[in-house]
Design an enzyme around this catalytic site. Structure first.
Site, PDB file in Angstrom:
ATOM      1  N   HIS A   1       0.831  -1.224   0.000  1.00  0.00           N
ATOM      2  CA  HIS A   1       0.000   0.000   0.000  1.00  0.00           C
ATOM      3  C   HIS A   1       0.857   1.262   0.000  1.00  0.00           C
ATOM      4  O   HIS A   1       0.408   2.313   0.463  1.00  0.00           O
ATOM      5  CB  HIS A   1      -0.954   0.044   1.201  1.00  0.00           C
ATOM      6  CG  HIS A   1      -1.682  -1.235   1.444  1.00  0.00           C
ATOM      7  ND1 HIS A   1      -2.926  -1.503   0.918  1.00  0.00           N
ATOM      8  CD2 HIS A   1      -1.318  -2.342   2.139  1.00  0.00           C
ATOM      9  CE1 HIS A   1      -3.317  -2.713   1.288  1.00  0.00           C
ATOM     10  NE2 HIS A   1      -2.351  -3.252   2.030  1.00  0.00           N
ATOM     11  N   SER A  59      15.168  22.245 -14.755  1.00  0.00           N
ATOM     12  CA  SER A  59      13.983  23.049 -15.000  1.00  0.00           C
ATOM     13  C   SER A  59      14.431  24.399 -15.528  1.00  0.00           C
ATOM     14  O   SER A  59      15.481  24.916 -15.140  1.00  0.00           O
ATOM     15  CB  SER A  59      13.216  23.227 -13.684  1.00  0.00           C
ATOM     16  OG  SER A  59      12.399  24.383 -13.774  1.00  0.00           O
ATOM     17  N   GLU A 102       9.804   8.961 -16.327  1.00  0.00           N
ATOM     18  CA  GLU A 102       8.411   9.390 -16.507  1.00  0.00           C
ATOM     19  C   GLU A 102       7.889   8.999 -17.886  1.00  0.00           C
ATOM     20  O   GLU A 102       6.737   8.590 -18.044  1.00  0.00           O
ATOM     21  CB  GLU A 102       8.303  10.904 -16.321  1.00  0.00           C
ATOM     22  CG  GLU A 102       8.620  11.379 -14.914  1.00  0.00           C
ATOM     23  CD  GLU A 102       8.712  12.903 -14.843  1.00  0.00           C
ATOM     24  OE1 GLU A 102       9.841  13.420 -14.889  1.00  0.00           O
ATOM     25  OE2 GLU A 102       7.667  13.556 -14.780  1.00  0.00           O
ATOM     26  N   LYS A 117      -0.152  -3.299 -39.141  1.00  0.00           N
ATOM     27  CA  LYS A 117       1.294  -3.028 -39.115  1.00  0.00           C
ATOM     28  C   LYS A 117       1.694  -1.850 -38.238  1.00  0.00           C
ATOM     29  O   LYS A 117       2.638  -1.953 -37.453  1.00  0.00           O
ATOM     30  CB  LYS A 117       1.802  -2.806 -40.545  1.00  0.00           C
ATOM     31  CG  LYS A 117       1.938  -4.114 -41.285  1.00  0.00           C
ATOM     32  CD  LYS A 117       1.996  -3.902 -42.769  1.00  0.00           C
ATOM     33  CE  LYS A 117       1.263  -5.005 -43.500  1.00  0.00           C
ATOM     34  NZ  LYS A 117      -0.161  -5.169 -43.168  1.00  0.00           N
TER      35      LYS A 117
END
Ligand code: ARG
Length: 472
Positions: A169, A290, A303, A338
């Site tokens: 969890h 950034s 990501e 394809k």
């Protein structure tokens, strides 16, 4: 009927290969929707290999003259060389790879080229080309998955005893080792490779010679072409041979599962790089900065791997929908097999390369992992197990006693091993000082010696065993 005047306008003269009955060429939009050369040009090597095997068989069976077959084979080699040198002009008006190759062959060797298509159809030809392509793609992806396994095992070995929280969890559950965690992905990749190998075994029957759908009246030898192209045998039923695309579905299903595995690992890499964890560091090679926040080091590659699983699952869905309810045998719908197949293979190949690169690039932070095990009462199960083992109390009762100890530590704002003996004994009088030994993460990890468990000795043995099973 179309009301668009542009679509009524012929784009070209009638097709030279099948245009006998057709007075004019296609509407421009018909050409656009019909042509597959924009993507099936990728099948040129398979198409030419299939044609060469077919021509040789036709000669061996006396269906075409040996001299013609020889010219055809030489001409096909010349076409192959032109394509590979980038000197070949693919023509949309010629629709697909088969007709582009055959038209150029005709230019090069003259009318003998027209004998190549004896006892064959584009229907068995395309089934063959795509099968050969998927077979090669399976081998390439298997190699890459194996390389990722190698990278994971190489990193797992030196970290067989590096403790970190194991999660359920996404809550700290029990301590495990980083090496053990990495080896979990080695197992997944092993099953992924097994699925690809299964698919490869089943696909390895040659459709060539099924012709349009019903077989042919020429005395061909399908066993000969099957053997020449590395197939185990010819496909048994000609109708099935031209309409089967389950080999591509199996490939895509295996890729979809593999991509989902990679997305889970990619998500863990994103988490591990984040401020809440800091379990690993990726170098500049696999991160971006950034444009506004100078402190950032974003795990973009991970990501993107996480995102790309969607495309692969989409490719599987797309082909399933193309085939659903399609009557036997060939339907032009099947030309749409394809692009999803190519896209999924390209995507998984790129994702595997990126993951192997990140695994080789990552620097684990053992101290941060250990520090994280200090939170979350991660050895609570060890405390309960000690009560069962030492005091002989039933596990359910031990669970309750432990729960009360955790509550006490929580209230006091300390770790389990920081409770005093008196505090522990307040929850169960039988507890002795010996319990402190099982409350450390190293003892916890070292005690999990059951087969497949996280004890460092086990993990080292698992890594060695994984090397034998997967990398030999
Ligand atoms: N471009 C076609 C495909 O990809 C080749 C087979 C065409 N066959 C036909 N009967 N039109 O499926």
């Amino acid at each position: 009927m179309s009301t668009d005047p542009a679509s009524a306008k012929p784009a070209a003269a009638a097709n030279p290969l099948w245009g006998g009955r057709f007075a004019q060429g296609h509407a421009a939009v018909m050409e656009r929707i019909n042509a597959s050369i924009g993507f099936d040009r990728r099948l040129y090597a398979q198409d030419i290999a299939g044609s060469k095997a077919h021509a040789r068989m036709l000669a061996a069976k006396g269906i075409v003259a040996a001299a013609d077959a020889e010219r055809i084979v030489e001409g096909l080699d010349a076409v192959l060389a032109e394509i590979e040198a980038g000197r070949f002009e693919f023509k949309v008006a010629l629709e697909d790879i088969h007709m582009n190759v055959e038209a150029r062959l005709t230019e090069l060797i003259g009318p003998a080229a027209g004998r190549l298509h004896t006892a064959r159809s584009r229907n068995d030809q395309i089934a063959l080309d795509l099968k050969l392509w998927v077979r090669d793609a399976i081998d390439g992806i298997d190699e890459q998955a194996k390389d990722l396994q190698a990278a994971l095992i190489d990193l797992a070995e030196p970290h067989a005893a590096t403790v970190m929280p194991g999660y359920t969890h996404l809550q700290a559950a029990q301590p495990v080792t980083f090496g053990h965690h990495l080896l979990a992905y080695v197992e997944m990749l092993g099953r992924d490779r097994g699925r690809l190998a299964d698919a490869r075994r089943r696909l390895n029957e040659s459709p060539l010679g099924a012709a349009a759908l019903a077989g042919t009246s020429f005395p061909i030898d399908r066993h000969m072409t099957a053997a020449a192209l590395g197939f185990d045998r010819p496909a048994a039923n000609s109708l099935d041979a031209v309409s089967d695309r389950d080999f591509a579905l199996e490939f895509l299903a295996a890729l979809a599962i593999l991509a989902v595995h990679l997305s889970r690992f990619a998500e863990e890499i994103v988490l591990w790089c984040s401020d809440g964890f800091r379990f690993i560091r990726l170098s500049d090679a696999y991160t971006t900065g950034s444009s506004i926040m100078p402190q950032k080091r974003n795990p973009d590659a991970a990501e993107l791997v996480r995102a790309k699983a969607g495309r692969v699952v989409g490719a599987l869905n797309s082909l399933l929908m193309v085939l659903k309810g399609l009557p036997l045998t060939y339907g032009k719908d099947m030309q749409d097999d394809k692009e999803p197949t190519f896209e999924a293979a390209d995507t998984v190949s790129l994702a595997l390369a990126a993951m192997a690169g990140m695994v080789r690039d990552m620097t684990p932070d053992a101290a941060a992992m250990r520090a994280a095990t200090a939170r979350g009462f991660i050895t609570a199960t060890d405390l309960a197990d000690w009560l069962v083992r030492t005091l002989g109390i039933p596990f359910r009762e031990a669970h309750h006693v432990t729960g009360r100890c955790v509550k006490r530590a929580e209230d006091k704002g300390c770790a389990l091993h920081e409770l005093t003996l008196a505090e522990l004994q307040a929850e169960h009088p039988g507890i002795t000082r010996a319990i402190y030994e099982v409350l450390t993460v190293d003892r916890s990890v070292a005690s999990r010696t059951s087969f497949g468990g996280t004890a460092p000795g086990n993990v080292r043995a698992q890594a060695a065993e994984a090397r034998r099973r997967f990398l030999a």
